[in-house]
Design an enzyme around this catalytic site. Structure first.
Site, PDB file in Angstrom:
ATOM      1  N   ASP A  96       1.159  -1.347  -0.174  1.00 28.30           N
ATOM      2  CA  ASP A  96       0.097  -0.053  -0.019  1.00 28.30           C
ATOM      3  C   ASP A  96       0.781   1.193  -0.121  1.00 28.30           C
ATOM      4  O   ASP A  96       0.197   2.266   0.517  1.00 28.30           O
ATOM      5  CB  ASP A  96      -0.963  -0.139   1.134  1.00 28.30           C
ATOM      6  CG  ASP A  96      -0.051  -0.274   2.497  1.00 28.30           C
ATOM      7  OD1 ASP A  96       1.100  -0.015   2.536  1.00 28.30           O
ATOM      8  OD2 ASP A  96      -0.754  -0.819   3.498  1.00 28.30           O
ATOM      9  N   GLU A 118      -0.270  -9.056  -1.089  1.00 25.83           N
ATOM     10  CA  GLU A 118      -0.835  -8.558   0.003  1.00 25.83           C
ATOM     11  C   GLU A 118      -2.118  -7.649  -0.095  1.00 25.83           C
ATOM     12  O   GLU A 118      -2.254  -6.382   0.205  1.00 25.83           O
ATOM     13  CB  GLU A 118       0.271  -7.928   0.928  1.00 25.83           C
ATOM     14  CG  GLU A 118      -0.232  -7.626   2.448  1.00 25.83           C
ATOM     15  CD  GLU A 118       0.791  -6.827   3.161  1.00 25.83           C
ATOM     16  OE1 GLU A 118       0.826  -5.608   2.899  1.00 25.83           O
ATOM     17  OE2 GLU A 118       1.661  -7.293   3.918  1.00 25.83           O
ATOM     18  N   GLU A 132      -2.018   4.883   3.064  1.00 28.44           N
ATOM     19  CA  GLU A 132      -2.068   3.671   2.885  1.00 28.44           C
ATOM     20  C   GLU A 132      -3.376   2.965   2.777  1.00 28.44           C
ATOM     21  O   GLU A 132      -3.435   2.253   1.567  1.00 28.44           O
ATOM     22  CB  GLU A 132      -1.064   2.910   3.701  1.00 28.44           C
ATOM     23  CG  GLU A 132       0.281   3.018   3.866  1.00 28.44           C
ATOM     24  CD  GLU A 132       0.616   4.359   4.764  1.00 28.44           C
ATOM     25  OE1 GLU A 132      -0.238   4.721   5.406  1.00 28.44           O
ATOM     26  OE2 GLU A 132       1.910   4.807   4.832  1.00 28.44           O
ATOM     27  N   HIS A 217       6.529   4.837  13.025  1.00 24.69           N
ATOM     28  CA  HIS A 217       6.882   5.675  11.901  1.00 24.69           C
ATOM     29  C   HIS A 217       5.733   6.221  11.174  1.00 24.69           C
ATOM     30  O   HIS A 217       5.836   6.919  10.197  1.00 24.69           O
ATOM     31  CB  HIS A 217       7.915   5.002  10.847  1.00 24.69           C
ATOM     32  CG  HIS A 217       6.954   3.891  10.282  1.00 24.69           C
ATOM     33  ND1 HIS A 217       6.483   4.048   8.944  1.00 24.69           N
ATOM     34  CD2 HIS A 217       7.074   2.446  10.359  1.00 24.69           C
ATOM     35  CE1 HIS A 217       5.984   2.966   8.795  1.00 24.69           C
ATOM     36  NE2 HIS A 217       6.282   1.727   9.321  1.00 24.69           N
ATOM     37  N   ARG A 219       2.867   8.099   9.379  1.00 23.29           N
ATOM     38  CA  ARG A 219       2.487   9.482   9.003  1.00 23.29           C
ATOM     39  C   ARG A 219       1.359  10.098   9.649  1.00 23.29           C
ATOM     40  O   ARG A 219       1.230  11.023   9.885  1.00 23.29           O
ATOM     41  CB  ARG A 219       2.122   9.342   7.377  1.00 23.29           C
ATOM     42  CG  ARG A 219       2.705  10.574   6.648  1.00 23.29           C
ATOM     43  CD  ARG A 219       2.601  10.376   5.195  1.00 23.29           C
ATOM     44  NE  ARG A 219       3.633   9.641   4.540  1.00 23.29           N
ATOM     45  CZ  ARG A 219       4.625  10.540   4.178  1.00 23.29           C
ATOM     46  NH1 ARG A 219       4.488  11.770   3.879  1.00 23.29           N
ATOM     47  NH2 ARG A 219       5.651   9.617   3.871  1.00 23.29           N
ATOM     48  N   HIS A 250      13.474   5.073  12.371  1.00 18.03           N
ATOM     49  CA  HIS A 250      13.087   5.508  10.815  1.00 18.03           C
ATOM     50  C   HIS A 250      13.732   6.646  10.494  1.00 18.03           C
ATOM     51  O   HIS A 250      14.128   7.502  11.036  1.00 18.03           O
ATOM     52  CB  HIS A 250      11.752   5.621  10.570  1.00 18.03           C
ATOM     53  CG  HIS A 250      11.263   5.324   9.217  1.00 18.03           C
ATOM     54  ND1 HIS A 250      11.545   6.267   8.238  1.00 18.03           N
ATOM     55  CD2 HIS A 250      10.691   4.405   8.398  1.00 18.03           C
ATOM     56  CE1 HIS A 250      10.984   5.990   7.191  1.00 18.03           C
ATOM     57  NE2 HIS A 250      10.307   4.801   7.407  1.00 18.03           N
TER      58      HIS A 250
HETATM   59  C1  UD1 Z   1       7.049   4.719   3.449  1.00 17.70           C
HETATM   60  C2  UD1 Z   1       5.526   4.300   3.004  1.00 17.70           C
HETATM   61  C3  UD1 Z   1       4.907   3.823   4.205  1.00 17.70           C
HETATM   62  C4  UD1 Z   1       5.607   2.632   4.717  1.00 17.70           C
HETATM   63  C5  UD1 Z   1       6.984   3.209   5.064  1.00 17.70           C
HETATM   64  C6  UD1 Z   1       8.063   1.951   5.322  1.00 17.70           C
HETATM   65  C7  UD1 Z   1       4.014   5.926   1.616  1.00 17.70           C
HETATM   66  C8  UD1 Z   1       3.396   7.162   1.346  1.00 17.70           C
HETATM   67  N1  UD1 Z   1       4.640   5.521   2.742  1.00 17.70           N
HETATM   68  O1  UD1 Z   1       7.011   5.750   4.634  1.00 17.70           O
HETATM   69  O2  UD1 Z   1       3.684   3.063   3.712  1.00 17.70           O
HETATM   70  O3  UD1 Z   1       5.109   2.169   5.746  1.00 17.70           O
HETATM   71  O4  UD1 Z   1       7.640   3.659   3.927  1.00 17.70           O
HETATM   72  O5  UD1 Z   1       9.091   2.249   6.034  1.00 17.70           O
HETATM   73  O6  UD1 Z   1       4.490   5.166   0.577  1.00 17.70           O
HETATM   74  N2  UD1 Z   1      14.278   8.378   4.138  1.00 17.70           N
HETATM   75  C9  UD1 Z   1      15.792   8.318   4.000  1.00 17.70           C
HETATM   76  N3  UD1 Z   1      16.355   7.148   3.595  1.00 17.70           N
HETATM   77  C10 UD1 Z   1      15.538   6.004   3.393  1.00 17.70           C
HETATM   78  C11 UD1 Z   1      14.333   6.141   3.317  1.00 17.70           C
HETATM   79  C12 UD1 Z   1      13.663   7.352   3.915  1.00 17.70           C
HETATM   80  O7  UD1 Z   1      16.495   9.097   4.279  1.00 17.70           O
HETATM   81  O8  UD1 Z   1      16.181   4.999   2.931  1.00 17.70           O
HETATM   82  C13 UD1 Z   1      13.840   9.599   4.340  1.00 17.70           C
HETATM   83  C14 UD1 Z   1      13.797  10.710   3.352  1.00 17.70           C
HETATM   84  O9  UD1 Z   1      14.064  11.887   3.936  1.00 17.70           O
HETATM   85  C15 UD1 Z   1      12.628  10.697   2.869  1.00 17.70           C
HETATM   86  C16 UD1 Z   1      11.668  10.394   4.070  1.00 17.70           C
HETATM   87  O10 UD1 Z   1      12.436   9.541   4.976  1.00 17.70           O
HETATM   88  O11 UD1 Z   1      12.201  11.636   2.159  1.00 17.70           O
HETATM   89  C17 UD1 Z   1      10.278   9.702   3.687  1.00 17.70           C
HETATM   90  O12 UD1 Z   1      10.135   8.640   3.036  1.00 17.70           O
HETATM   91  P1  UD1 Z   1       8.830   8.042   2.412  1.00 17.70           P
HETATM   92  O13 UD1 Z   1       9.081   6.875   1.604  1.00 17.70           O
HETATM   93  O14 UD1 Z   1       8.286   9.172   1.593  1.00 17.70           O
HETATM   94  O15 UD1 Z   1       7.998   7.778   3.591  1.00 17.70           O
HETATM   95  P2  UD1 Z   1       8.035   6.874   4.938  1.00 17.70           P
HETATM   96  O16 UD1 Z   1       7.658   7.669   6.024  1.00 17.70           O
HETATM   97  O17 UD1 Z   1       9.432   5.951   4.777  1.00 17.70           O
HETATM   98  N1  UDP Z   2      12.558  -3.675   9.686  1.00 19.75           N
HETATM   99  C1  UDP Z   2      14.098  -3.800   9.620  1.00 19.75           C
HETATM  100  N2  UDP Z   2      15.077  -2.969  10.283  1.00 19.75           N
HETATM  101  C2  UDP Z   2      14.526  -2.166  11.031  1.00 19.75           C
HETATM  102  C3  UDP Z   2      12.916  -2.070  11.324  1.00 19.75           C
HETATM  103  C4  UDP Z   2      12.410  -2.937  10.556  1.00 19.75           C
HETATM  104  O1  UDP Z   2      14.560  -4.667   8.590  1.00 19.75           O
HETATM  105  O2  UDP Z   2      15.185  -1.337  11.589  1.00 19.75           O
HETATM  106  C5  UDP Z   2      11.831  -4.438   8.892  1.00 19.75           C
HETATM  107  C6  UDP Z   2      10.763  -5.479   9.889  1.00 19.75           C
HETATM  108  O3  UDP Z   2      11.338  -6.702  10.192  1.00 19.75           O
HETATM  109  C7  UDP Z   2       9.590  -5.446   8.679  1.00 19.75           C
HETATM  110  C8  UDP Z   2       9.695  -4.187   7.824  1.00 19.75           C
HETATM  111  O4  UDP Z   2      11.045  -3.902   8.092  1.00 19.75           O
HETATM  112  O5  UDP Z   2       9.999  -6.695   7.954  1.00 19.75           O
HETATM  113  C9  UDP Z   2       8.792  -3.283   8.373  1.00 19.75           C
HETATM  114  O6  UDP Z   2       8.994  -2.081   7.667  1.00 19.75           O
HETATM  115  P1  UDP Z   2       8.372  -0.744   8.189  1.00 19.75           P
HETATM  116  O7  UDP Z   2       7.927  -0.867   9.597  1.00 19.75           O
HETATM  117  O8  UDP Z   2       9.311   0.416   7.771  1.00 19.75           O
HETATM  118  O9  UDP Z   2       6.939  -0.715   7.183  1.00 19.75           O
HETATM  119  P2  UDP Z   2       5.554  -1.393   7.436  1.00 19.75           P
HETATM  120  O10 UDP Z   2       5.592  -2.695   7.465  1.00 19.75           O
HETATM  121  O11 UDP Z   2       5.063  -0.549   8.514  1.00 19.75           O
HETATM  122  O12 UDP Z   2       4.819  -0.695   6.094  1.00 19.75           O
END
Ligand code: UD1
Ligand code: UDP
Length: 377
Positions: A96, A118, A132, A217, A219, A250
């Site tokens: 999602d 999923e 999501e 984490h 939003r 995160h």
């Molecule tokens: C995203 C997904 C969320 C998912 C989550 C898993 C959307 C809208 N959100 O949220 O559904 O649960 O990923 O973790 O699709 N960033 C880094 N390095 C990384 C990743 C993220 O620096 O490797 C920082 C960046 O500043 C980036 C910000 O995190 O702009 C937000 O990342 P984004 O993927 O937009 O949102 P998440 O909160 O990670």
């Molecule tokens: N995870 C990881 N390292 C971390 C935290 C989580 O590998 O430091 C893994 C966790 O085991 C799970 C996945 O990341 O499989 C979950 O990701 P996240 O919580 O970012 O996203 P969500 O599942 O909420 O979309």
């Protein structure tokens, strides 16, 4: 030869699609192409390394503090070119995220078939999880094959009018990935190595006390409500000095900045950068119990029999709540603390939270999904 394109963008998508890609790559009759939107960078790289996943096309779109428009617009425009070049017979997306939604939408515009891994999870609240819940409903509306992890998720799809013959109950692929990784970490030598690395990364011997593992984490909580949750965690840590509260934070600045501000310098709270999957799963195995708002973690913790407080108001993983090992604690300070103490007390009395079988599958979901794709191409 038929072409299957698998696209992911974030950490959880890569974890959950890794076993599907592995199974697809075993087939000689199908060409599997792997694409990444690059919605995540470092956190995605960690997963690619662990699962040895090679990306054929990377849209490389992550920007610091990106918003939903950035990810959607950039994915869509860059995908148009790539999809026209690759011309897949089917696109596979997972879950999602905005990457999954934008990729599915691009495929729909080009009349490419879509398989959704999923499928059918619903919280029935469009603002939680945000965005999501809406992303996954949109993906369902345009998908051709719906791989529902559980009977409950299949039922959600049927109630939305999706035809029975397009919905398959497969189990969740996260269990496939987790079982693979848990085999690895059962090796004594490797677990000693991971433990040493974790102590180094955390800059503290986190294993000298029971561990409460934390991930937060989502939003929809960003801002004042998130700080309130962090303050509750701070109180819990102060009230429970015999436990270490370990939080892999995160990288989203909307998470990282308030977490650092509120939880820094509490002696038994350890903040650490996101962990690679192997180390995170090891930590989960070694933990006492978990506090999280993560979707994946709610599914994974069954394997190691770790109860979880789900710090959200609603969850689309009601199977975990019904099974009795997950507790929806919302954001009320009082309820969270009460539930924390109840779970702690029950664990001390050896209460078994895991009386039912794993609602999320048996570790063979990817095999089922790939068989369906193969039969339908
Ligand atoms: C995203 C997904 C969320 C998912 C989550 C898993 C959307 C809208 N959100 O949220 O559904 O649960 O990923 O973790 O699709 N960033 C880094 N390095 C990384 C990743 C993220 O620096 O490797 C920082 C960046 O500043 C980036 C910000 O995190 O702009 C937000 O990342 P984004 O993927 O937009 O949102 P998440 O909160 O990670
Ligand atoms: N995870 C990881 N390292 C971390 C935290 C989580 O590998 O430091 C893994 C966790 O085991 C799970 C996945 O990341 O499989 C979950 O990701 P996240 O919580 O970012 O996203 P969500 O599942 O909420 O979309």
């Amino acid at each position: 030869m038929k072409r299957v394109l698998v696209i992911f963008g974030t950490r959880p998508e890569a974890i959950k699609l890794a076993p599907v890609i592995k199974e697809l790559k075993k087939l000689r009759t199908i060409k599997t192409v792997v694409g990444s939107t690059g919605q995540h960078k470092e956190m995605l790289r960690q997963v690619l390394d662990i699962f040895n996943l090679k990306v054929d096309y990377d849209l490389d779109l992550m920007k610091s503090n990106q918003d939903l428009f950035d990810v959607t617009i950039n994915s869509l425009s860059r995908l148009k070119l790539r999809l026209n070049e690759i011309k897949p017979d089917i696109l596979i997306v997972q879950g999602d995220t905005t990457s999954a939604f934008a990729s599915a939408l691009a495929a729909f515009y080009l009349k490419i078939k879509i398989g959704h891994v999923e499928a059918g999870l619903r919280s029935f609240n469009k603002m939680s999880p945000y965005p999501e819940e809406v992303n996954r409903k949109f993906i369902s509306a345009i998908s051709d094959f719906h791989f529902a992890p559980t009977k409950m998720s299949k039922q959600n799809l049927l109630e939305e009018g999706i035809g029975n013959h397009h919905v398959y109950v497969t189990g969740n692929t996260v269990i496939d990935s987790l079982l693979d990784v848990s085999k690895l970490i059962s090796d004594k030598k490797l677990s000693v190595k991971i433990e040493k690395q974790l102590i180094q990364l955390c800059n503290s011997n986190i294993f000298n006390k029971k561990i409460i593992l934390i991930t937060l984490h989502r939003r929809e909580k960003f801002g004042a409500e998130f700080k309130k949750l962090l303050n509750t965690i701070k109180d819990l840590a102060k009230e429970n000095p015999n436990y270490n509260f370990v939080y892999p934070v995160h990288l989203n600045p909307n998470v990282k900045n308030p977490v650092t501000e509120v939880l820094n310098r509490i002696p038994n709270i350890v903040l650490v950068n996101p962990l690679d999957y192997l180390s995170f799963i090891y930590l989960m195995k070694k933990s006492y119990f978990i506090i999280s708002d993560s979707g994946g973690v709610q599914e994974e913790c069954y394997i190691f029999k770790k109860p979880i407080l789900v710090m959200r108001d609603v969850t689309e993983r009601m199977e975990a709540i019904k099974a009795g090992y997950a507790f929806l604690v919302g954001s009320s300070d009082k309820i969270i603390k009460r539930k924390f103490n109840q779970v702690d007390k029950k664990l001390k009395n050896n209460f078994n939270f895991f009386k039912t079988k794993n609602p999320f599958g048996d570790g063979k979901a990817a095999k089922r999904i790939v068989k369906i794709i193969q039969d339908n191409l």
